[in-house]
Design an enzyme around this catalytic site. Structure first.
Site, mmCIF file in Angstrom:
data_model
loop_
_atom_site.group_PDB
_atom_site.id
_atom_site.type_symbol
_atom_site.label_atom_id
_atom_site.label_comp_id
_atom_site.label_asym_id
_atom_site.label_seq_id
_atom_site.Cartn_x
_atom_site.Cartn_y
_atom_site.Cartn_z
ATOM 1 N N GLY A 9 -0.816 -1.624 -9.602
ATOM 2 C CA GLY A 9 0.115 -0.887 -8.736
ATOM 3 C C GLY A 9 1.200 -0.214 -9.559
ATOM 4 N N GLY A 12 3.476 2.963 -8.160
ATOM 5 C CA GLY A 12 4.341 2.840 -6.988
ATOM 6 C C GLY A 12 5.817 2.922 -7.348
ATOM 7 N N GLN A 13 6.664 2.633 -6.353
ATOM 8 C CA GLN A 13 8.113 2.794 -6.538
ATOM 9 C C GLN A 13 8.641 1.915 -7.674
ATOM 10 O OE1 GLN A 13 10.688 1.177 -3.556
ATOM 11 N NE2 GLN A 13 12.421 2.477 -4.087
ATOM 12 N N ASP A 35 -3.759 1.541 -11.210
ATOM 13 C CA ASP A 35 -3.465 1.821 -9.805
ATOM 14 C C ASP A 35 -4.776 2.226 -9.135
ATOM 15 O OD1 ASP A 35 -0.333 2.552 -8.527
ATOM 16 O OD2 ASP A 35 -2.132 2.790 -7.296
ATOM 17 N N ILE A 36 -4.727 2.326 -7.815
ATOM 18 C CA ILE A 36 -5.930 2.636 -7.046
ATOM 19 C C ILE A 36 -6.421 4.063 -7.306
ATOM 20 C CG2 ILE A 36 -4.592 3.258 -4.956
ATOM 21 C CD1 ILE A 36 -7.824 1.334 -4.671
ATOM 22 N N TYR A 143 4.425 -7.775 7.035
ATOM 23 C CA TYR A 143 4.823 -7.792 5.619
ATOM 24 C C TYR A 143 5.533 -9.109 5.279
ATOM 25 C CZ TYR A 143 7.391 -6.130 1.456
ATOM 26 O OH TYR A 143 7.936 -5.974 0.215
ATOM 27 N N LYS A 147 4.417 -12.100 2.722
ATOM 28 C CA LYS A 147 5.246 -12.504 1.574
ATOM 29 C C LYS A 147 5.604 -13.993 1.660
ATOM 30 C CE LYS A 147 5.457 -8.715 -0.831
ATOM 31 N NZ LYS A 147 4.783 -8.627 -2.137
HETATM 32 N N1 SER Z 1 12.130 -2.472 0.709
HETATM 33 C C1 SER Z 1 11.202 -3.318 1.380
HETATM 34 C C2 SER Z 1 10.874 -2.795 2.718
HETATM 35 O O1 SER Z 1 11.730 -2.189 3.327
HETATM 36 C C3 SER Z 1 11.760 -4.715 1.472
HETATM 37 O O2 SER Z 1 11.050 -5.533 0.663
HETATM 38 O O3 SER Z 1 9.800 -3.013 3.172
#
Ligand code: SER
Length: 312
Positions: A9, A12-13, A35-36, A143, A147
């Site tokens: 990854g 990504g950001q 990355d993908i 999400y 996590k």
């Molecule tokens: N920045 C992330 C989100 O907003 C938080 O882990 O999903």
């Protein structure tokens, strides 16, 4: 044996800036970015890059053998807002990519893992202000559930199989050089772009929604520092609370106005408001400060100065 890193990854950001930092520390030949898909950017062009699907165990295993990887940074994930639109895929990606890497460490094919967790592990029943390291955790987003589950598995793999996995609960991350990737905290990046381009911004969160945030430089330094700490220093093997700044949309707007006096902000909360309302407003990160000497540097004023200087 020297450190050889695989970043999954990497485009990504966080991955983009993390790859650049790790290459500057460990050397271009010792940091394999993946990355993908292959983008035409610095990450791909300035060092070794491989196309990898984070859900493909065999592909990851093959790369680890080919490059004799010691440390894996697993940065591939669907973030909070995107995950709500595709819960089944979010669960699959966020969980199974983690299992792949944990199992590779369990099989002693790699030595160390970095896996990011998030403030999303907390939920509406968590104390909102100065949220402690250990507290009620009933996340209500896909999400956050992924996590929280991931944290439990990281701790389990450490306790039962001796896997050296290290993790941080990132707050919202703000960077001028990379775009955010579908989170609830993304407004705090977008607002700087729109302030410079249009002089105004319509925010998808209400004016008094305080959230924990951090400038990317601090987040990258935290990541490097937790990975360089000795194993004995890392006493928490689920994930560490990490805190930088906490602010509301109204407060960041006031700070931007000091540089762009005509800047205006309006508010039109959407589905992300509910996600933000379920998260803490500020975080107590004293465990990270005690265990591996974490210290943030940027506040809202210095971050705003940097963001506007770089984006101009
Ligand atoms: N920045 C992330 C989100 O907003 C938080 O882990 O999903």
């Amino acid at each position: 044996m020297s450190t050889k890193i695989l970043i999954i990854g990497a485009c990504g950001q966080i991955g983009t800036e993390l790859t650049q930092k790790l290459r500057s520390i460990y050397g271009n030949d010792n940091v394999i970015a993946s990355d993908i898909r292959k983008l035409n950017n610095d990450i791909v062009n300035n060092g070794i890059f491989e196309v990898v699907n984070a859900l493909d165990y065999n592909q990851i295993e093959h790369l680890i053998e080919q490059y004799q990887i010691t440390d894996v940074y697993l940065m591939a994930a669907l973030l909070s807002a995107t995950a709500e639109k595709n819960p089944a895929f979010a669960w699959d990606l966020n969980m199974n990519s983690l299992f792949h890497v944990l199992n590779l460490a369990k099989a002693k094919k790699i030595k160390k893992i970095f896996w990011p967790s998030s403030i999303a592990v907390f939920g509406p029943t968590t104390p909102r202000h100065n949220t402690p390291q250990y507290t009620i955790m009933e996340p209500t987003t896909v999400y956050g559930i992924s996590k929280q589950t991931g944290e439990r598995w990281c701790e389990y793999y450490h306790n039962i199989y001796g896997v050296d996995v290290r993790s941080i609960r990132y707050p919202g991350l703000i960077s001028w050089s990379t775009e955010p990737g579908g989170g609830t905290t993304d407004y705090a990046v977008d607002i700087y772009h729109k302030a410079l381009k249009d002089g105004k911004y319509e925010c998808f969160l209400s004016e008094d929604t305080a959230l924990p945030m951090m400038y990317m430089d601090d987040a990258i330094r935290a990541t490097v520092e937790i990975m360089q700490a000795s194993s004995e220093q890392i006493k928490i093997r689920s994930s560490y609370n990490l805190s930088g700044i906490s602010f509301t949309p109204a407060e960041i707007a006031t700070e931007i106005k000091k540089h762009i006096p005509d800047f205006t902000i309006s508010y039109k909360p959407d589905f992300r408001q509910k996600i933000a309302d379920s998260w803490p407003a500020s975080i107590d990160d004293s465990s990270a400060r005690e265990d591996w000497n974490w210290k943030h540097e940027f506040d809202l004023a210095s971050m705003t100065q940097e963001m506007l200087d770089h984006l101009k």
